[in-house]
Scaffold this motif. Sequence first.
Motif, mmCIF file in Angstrom:
data_model
loop_
_atom_site.group_PDB
_atom_site.id
_atom_site.type_symbol
_atom_site.label_atom_id
_atom_site.label_comp_id
_atom_site.label_asym_id
_atom_site.label_seq_id
_atom_site.Cartn_x
_atom_site.Cartn_y
_atom_site.Cartn_z
ATOM 1 N N SER A 266 0.834 -1.199 0.000
ATOM 2 C CA SER A 266 0.000 0.000 0.000
ATOM 3 C C SER A 266 0.869 1.250 0.000
ATOM 4 C CB SER A 266 -0.898 0.013 1.240
ATOM 5 O OG SER A 266 -0.123 0.211 2.419
ATOM 6 N N ASP A 267 0.258 2.381 -0.330
ATOM 7 C CA ASP A 267 0.976 3.650 -0.283
ATOM 8 C C ASP A 267 1.453 3.952 1.131
ATOM 9 O OD1 ASP A 267 0.631 3.997 -2.970
ATOM 10 O OD2 ASP A 267 -0.783 5.673 -2.814
ATOM 11 N N ALA A 268 0.647 3.631 2.140
ATOM 12 C CA ALA A 268 1.040 3.877 3.533
ATOM 13 C C ALA A 268 2.286 3.070 3.883
ATOM 14 C CB ALA A 268 -0.108 3.523 4.470
ATOM 15 N N GLU A 269 2.342 1.839 3.410
ATOM 16 C CA GLU A 269 3.521 1.003 3.671
ATOM 17 C C GLU A 269 4.748 1.543 2.956
ATOM 18 O OE1 GLU A 269 1.075 -3.182 4.418
ATOM 19 O OE2 GLU A 269 1.680 -2.594 2.383
ATOM 20 N N ARG A 271 5.287 4.759 2.217
ATOM 21 C CA ARG A 271 5.711 5.961 2.952
ATOM 22 C C ARG A 271 6.528 5.587 4.185
ATOM 23 N NH1 ARG A 271 0.186 7.574 1.761
ATOM 24 N NH2 ARG A 271 0.193 9.258 0.198
ATOM 25 N N HIS A 325 5.676 12.981 1.629
ATOM 26 C CA HIS A 325 5.431 11.549 1.808
ATOM 27 C C HIS A 325 5.916 11.086 3.182
ATOM 28 C CE1 HIS A 325 3.980 11.090 -2.170
ATOM 29 N NE2 HIS A 325 5.142 11.218 -2.783
ATOM 30 N N ASP A 328 3.749 12.204 5.976
ATOM 31 C CA ASP A 328 2.474 11.497 6.079
ATOM 32 C C ASP A 328 2.632 10.076 6.612
ATOM 33 O OD1 ASP A 328 1.151 13.670 5.048
ATOM 34 O OD2 ASP A 328 1.110 12.920 2.989
ATOM 35 N N ALA A 329 3.889 9.610 6.776
ATOM 36 C CA ALA A 329 4.131 8.216 7.196
ATOM 37 C C ALA A 329 3.744 8.002 8.661
ATOM 38 C CB ALA A 329 5.589 7.871 6.980
#
Length: 329
Positions: A266-269, A271, A325, A328-329
């Motif tokens: 995922s994008d969160a992972e 970041r 980025h 936002d992590a």
Amino acid sequence: MIPSLEHLQRAYAVTREATQVTPLLESAALVKASGAARLFVKPESLQWAGSFKARGAYWRLRQLSPEEAKRGVVAYSSGNFAQGLAAAGEALRIPVTIVMPVDAPAAKREATAGYGARVVLTEHGERAREEVAAEKARSIAADENLTLLHPFDDVEIVAGQAGAGIEALDQLEAKDTTADILLCPVGGGGLIGGVALAFHYLSPGTRIVAVEPEGFDGMGRSLAHGAIEATPMGASTICDGLMARRPGEAPFEAVRASRVEGLSVSDAEVRAAMKLAFEKLKLVLEPSGAASLAALLCGRMEVAGKSVLVICSGGNVSLSDFMRHVGDA
């Protein structure tokens, strides 16, 4: 369509003349974070032009005839192949035209032009951006009699990118070890096609994992179904360099022959991986370049007691985007 080991080694013998040997970093911090026995990171972000793409681009340009080289080449790219090809063209004095989607990162567009390439932007609306850019590149090639190059669906591109794998294998051997698991990011598949073949020939016991962003898992889908399959439209990701909706035929055949498996992040992972790479490894990675590190840290792979090699493919990201980025992590 599957290059032999001799083909890969011949390409590496040429490309190493014009590329850097990127380091193989061993990290105790990542061992602690992941549970692996040993953890190695190969930061292709430190390669010329900021990514592994310089390897395949240089080898492909060396395959041109003198007449083709004089006329020049055209290709489409969202940024990293653009920069790698532009840098290789500058080194070999071959004119390069790059077609880029208008929403490609400005830092990558500016860097491409900085290497002397002509940059043509395309508006894609609701269509897949690579399809629109590819159409424009084909049109320019026909109108201007330029050689059309594909950023990843090319046997010679695959062979050139294999240098990252051959180099990593040499570095592991120098440390008197091997890799049980290899994690490699995937867009269209050029990098993993070459790297997977290198390990297939020289380290067949290594488990190879293709890492893709969620919603752009064309390689994983294709491997699961035994044939090339495109992902549905509508997904988004911060990994702009991994947004190909389907793998190329040449990379897919190489990957399938090398018994690769797929994993999405995922994008969160991603970041979180970018932040950890900066804090623990002192590496600045773009989102696409951090995808394989995200796969290591996401907890969906069993790496306990294993020796793991993570290829971080690129670091072409502006300071503002990187800060956003990581923040936002």
